[in-house]
Design an enzyme around this catalytic site. Structure first.
Site, PDB file in Angstrom:
ATOM      1  N   GLY A 155      -8.398  -8.098   0.225  1.00  0.00           N
ATOM      2  CA  GLY A 155      -7.121  -8.197   0.918  1.00  0.00           C
ATOM      3  C   GLY A 155      -6.460  -9.555   0.770  1.00  0.00           C
ATOM      4  O   GLY A 155      -5.294  -9.664   0.377  1.00  0.00           O
TER       5      GLY A 155
ATOM      6  N   GLY B  56     -13.041  -4.207   0.878  1.00  0.00           N
ATOM      7  CA  GLY B  56     -14.436  -3.785   0.968  1.00  0.00           C
ATOM      8  C   GLY B  56     -14.770  -2.692  -0.035  1.00  0.00           C
ATOM      9  O   GLY B  56     -15.855  -2.678  -0.622  1.00  0.00           O
TER      10      GLY B  56
ATOM     11  N   LYS C  11     -17.020 -15.933   4.082  1.00  0.00           N
ATOM     12  CA  LYS C  11     -18.447 -15.870   4.407  1.00  0.00           C
ATOM     13  C   LYS C  11     -19.308 -15.327   3.287  1.00  0.00           C
ATOM     14  O   LYS C  11     -18.963 -14.334   2.651  1.00  0.00           O
ATOM     15  CB  LYS C  11     -18.630 -14.942   5.609  1.00  0.00           C
ATOM     16  CG  LYS C  11     -18.089 -15.471   6.901  1.00  0.00           C
ATOM     17  CD  LYS C  11     -18.571 -14.544   7.982  1.00  0.00           C
ATOM     18  CE  LYS C  11     -17.878 -14.758   9.304  1.00  0.00           C
ATOM     19  NZ  LYS C  11     -17.873 -13.491  10.039  1.00  0.00           N
TER      20      LYS C  11
ATOM     21  N   ARG D 149       0.817  -1.215   0.000  1.00  0.00           N
ATOM     22  CA  ARG D 149       0.000   0.000   0.000  1.00  0.00           C
ATOM     23  C   ARG D 149       0.849   1.263   0.000  1.00  0.00           C
ATOM     24  O   ARG D 149       0.466   2.268  -0.595  1.00  0.00           O
ATOM     25  CB  ARG D 149      -0.943  -0.003   1.203  1.00  0.00           C
ATOM     26  CG  ARG D 149      -2.113  -0.945   0.983  1.00  0.00           C
ATOM     27  CD  ARG D 149      -3.016  -0.955   2.164  1.00  0.00           C
ATOM     28  NE  ARG D 149      -4.260  -1.643   1.847  1.00  0.00           N
ATOM     29  CZ  ARG D 149      -5.055  -2.178   2.761  1.00  0.00           C
ATOM     30  NH1 ARG D 149      -4.730  -2.105   4.035  1.00  0.00           N
ATOM     31  NH2 ARG D 149      -6.165  -2.764   2.398  1.00  0.00           N
TER      32      ARG D 149
HETATM   33  P1  ADP Z   1     -10.756 -11.267   0.717  1.00  0.00           P
HETATM   34  O1  ADP Z   1      -9.923 -10.629   1.803  1.00  0.00           O
HETATM   35  O2  ADP Z   1      -9.964 -11.577  -0.498  1.00  0.00           O
HETATM   36  O3  ADP Z   1     -12.004 -10.469   0.431  1.00  0.00           O
HETATM   37  P2  ADP Z   1     -12.098 -12.964   2.613  1.00  0.00           P
HETATM   38  O4  ADP Z   1     -11.589 -12.122   3.721  1.00  0.00           O
HETATM   39  O5  ADP Z   1     -13.541 -12.946   2.308  1.00  0.00           O
HETATM   40  O6  ADP Z   1     -11.269 -12.683   1.277  1.00  0.00           O
HETATM   41  O7  ADP Z   1     -11.766 -14.507   2.934  1.00  0.00           O
HETATM   42  C1  ADP Z   1     -10.479 -14.942   3.108  1.00  0.00           C
HETATM   43  C2  ADP Z   1     -10.381 -16.024   4.142  1.00  0.00           C
HETATM   44  O8  ADP Z   1     -11.263 -17.088   3.856  1.00  0.00           O
HETATM   45  C3  ADP Z   1      -8.999 -16.597   4.191  1.00  0.00           C
HETATM   46  O9  ADP Z   1      -8.493 -16.414   5.484  1.00  0.00           O
HETATM   47  C4  ADP Z   1      -9.208 -18.073   3.871  1.00  0.00           C
HETATM   48  O10 ADP Z   1      -8.365 -18.921   4.607  1.00  0.00           O
HETATM   49  C5  ADP Z   1     -10.632 -18.279   4.263  1.00  0.00           C
HETATM   50  N1  ADP Z   1     -11.200 -19.467   3.610  1.00  0.00           N
HETATM   51  C6  ADP Z   1     -11.423 -19.660   2.308  1.00  0.00           C
HETATM   52  N2  ADP Z   1     -11.938 -20.879   2.078  1.00  0.00           N
HETATM   53  C7  ADP Z   1     -12.035 -21.497   3.279  1.00  0.00           C
HETATM   54  C8  ADP Z   1     -12.508 -22.771   3.708  1.00  0.00           C
HETATM   55  N3  ADP Z   1     -12.948 -23.667   2.838  1.00  0.00           N
HETATM   56  N4  ADP Z   1     -12.495 -23.036   5.028  1.00  0.00           N
HETATM   57  C9  ADP Z   1     -12.034 -22.145   5.909  1.00  0.00           C
HETATM   58  N5  ADP Z   1     -11.583 -20.914   5.564  1.00  0.00           N
HETATM   59  C10 ADP Z   1     -11.582 -20.603   4.269  1.00  0.00           C
HETATM   60 MG    MG Z   2     -10.136 -10.662   3.940  1.00  0.00          MG
END
Ligand code: ADP
Ligand code: MG
Length: 394
Positions: A352, A375, A200, A38
């Site tokens: 992220g 976000g 989620k 960043r």
């Molecule tokens: P981003 O930051 O790219 O938006 P998120 O914060 O929504 O992504 O999700 C990332 C997290 O989701 C990571 O820590 C990853 O380990 C977790 N994750 C992805 N798939 C699974 C899974 N099947 N079981 C548990 N955790 C998971």
């Molecule tokens: Mg994340």
């Protein structure tokens, strides 16, 4: 959304106190910045302002200090890194609105750089407090927002402050983010493919709903997919499933079917008995054992997703496809990262953790745009007006 957005190149910053809101919310360990992405992303705007002789006042939030000073969240490590990168002195103030900070800013010479201490050390920041914004306004003649990652939050340095300053606009990073995400949001090319993963469904409802009306194919993986699979009546063992989101998942699947959108879920998964298992086992999606949890998409799913991704004319990816932080469960995410890199269409990755995965795989340069906003990039794609963009329009 009326009003025009001016870029820093068109603002009169020469010799003037220029408040540059940046996103220096970076991970720090033992007093050192561990991921400088960043900070590096802010450099073009910072250098531009210095070269034009602005008296530069940098400001950022970092972590969640909850409205009071806390050394753990100091921007000092960022100040040190910045001084090394710019080969110049960076004057860190003790607090963002103290008398001492005011003095440092008043004494700045043209082209000199001050860095205000963490904005969130003051409770007014997150409350979008106008009195706090007025204090910050005393430090600036020109306001520039280059903190895309914070543009979706109505916080004082992002929302209330710019409305008090006439000469205002955005930096180069913000311009690039807006151009790339706007191109995607208004994209009319086909196939338009979205890959969504992550932890989620509840974090991503808005973007799921927005994308389902726009894309030709929606590929879902990660823990998010578990909820969709459970909504189809499959037994997911100990996997992370959001029980309260099953109806939503069902209605999204119906909506996709009704619009002829291909919604693809994993057909095979990597399962293990715990998050710290040293290896996973591949099973078809309908055979997740009761004592196991799904931690990655399986190889056949990676192939299917790759097959959809390669011909895409526009691709948006957010969210890892598995627990990629652990090597045994990273292959699904890296496989999709490679597919996105090999796709000849307009490719954007945001979020992220997804961006961290693309960086880890060494593939960032093969995407058209790697968004610095998690976000923020999602909210932009949803088409929600963003406080940090609205407030700088003239
Ligand atoms: P981003 O930051 O790219 O938006 P998120 O914060 O929504 O992504 O999700 C990332 C997290 O989701 C990571 O820590 C990853 O380990 C977790 N994750 C992805 N798939 C699974 C899974 N099947 N079981 C548990 N955790 C998971
Ligand atoms: Mg994340």
């Amino acid at each position: 959304m009326a009003g025009t957005l001016r870029g820093i190149a068109d603002l009169a910053i020469e010799g003037r106190r220029t408040f540059l809101r940046v996103d220096f919310n970076v991970p720090v360990a033992s007093g050192k910045v561990t991921d400088p992405s960043r900070v590096l992303a802010s450099l073009p705007t910072i250098r531009h302002a210095m070269e034009r002789g602005a008296k530069l006042v940098l400001a950022s939030h970092a972590g969640r200090p909850k409205g009071k000073p806390s050394p753990q969240f100091s921007l000092e490590p960022v100040g040190q890194l910045l001084a090394e990168l710019l080969h110049c002195e960076v004057l860190l103030t003790d607090d963002c609105i103290s008398d001492a900070a005011g003095k440092i800013v008043t004494d700045l010479r043209d082209g000199q750089v001050a860095l205000l201490e963490n904005l969130r050390f003051n409770p007014g920041e997150e409350k979008n407090d106008v009195a706090f914004a007025r204090e910050l306004a005393k430090l600036c003649d020109v306001y520039v927002n280059d903190a895309f990652g914070a543009a979706h939050r109505a916080h004082a340095s992002v929302s209330a402050l710019p409305q008090l300053i006439r000469e205002r606009g955005v930096g180069f990073l913000m311009e690039r983010e807006i151009a790339a995400l706007e191109r995607l949001r208004s994209s009319t090319v086909h196939p338009f493919v979205a890959v969504l993963g992550g932890a989620k469904v509840s974090d991503k409802i808005g973007v799921l709903e927005a994308l389902i009306d726009r894309v030709d194919a929606l590929l879902i993986g990660g823990a998010m997919a578990n909820t969709f699979l459970a909504a189809q009546g499959l037994s997911m063992g100990k996997s992370l499933v959001e029980q309260d989101k099953l109806p939503l998942a069902r209605s999204l699947m119906q909506r996709a079917a009704g619009r002829g959108v291909k919604l693809l879920l994993p057909t095979d998964l990597l399962v293990a008995d715990s998050l710290d298992a040293s290896a996973g086992r591949v099973v078809t999606t309908n055979l997740v054992p009761d004592a196991m949890m799904a931690l990655d998409i399986g190889p056949r799913t990676v192939e299917t997703f790759r097959h959809e991704i390669l011909p895409a004319k526009a691709l948006f990816w957010n969210g890892p496809l598995g627990l990629f932080e652990r090597a045994p469960f990273a292959e699904g995410t890296f496989g999709v990262a490679r597919a996105g890199a090999d796709c000849a269409g307009f490719t954007v990755v945001g979020g992220g953790d997804s961006v961290a995965a693309v960086n880890q795989a060494g593939l960032a340069s093969r995407y058209d745009h790697v968004s610095t906003g998690g976000g923020a990039s999602l909210e932009f794609l949803e088409g929600r007006p963003m406080p940090g963009i609205e407030a700088v329009k003239s």
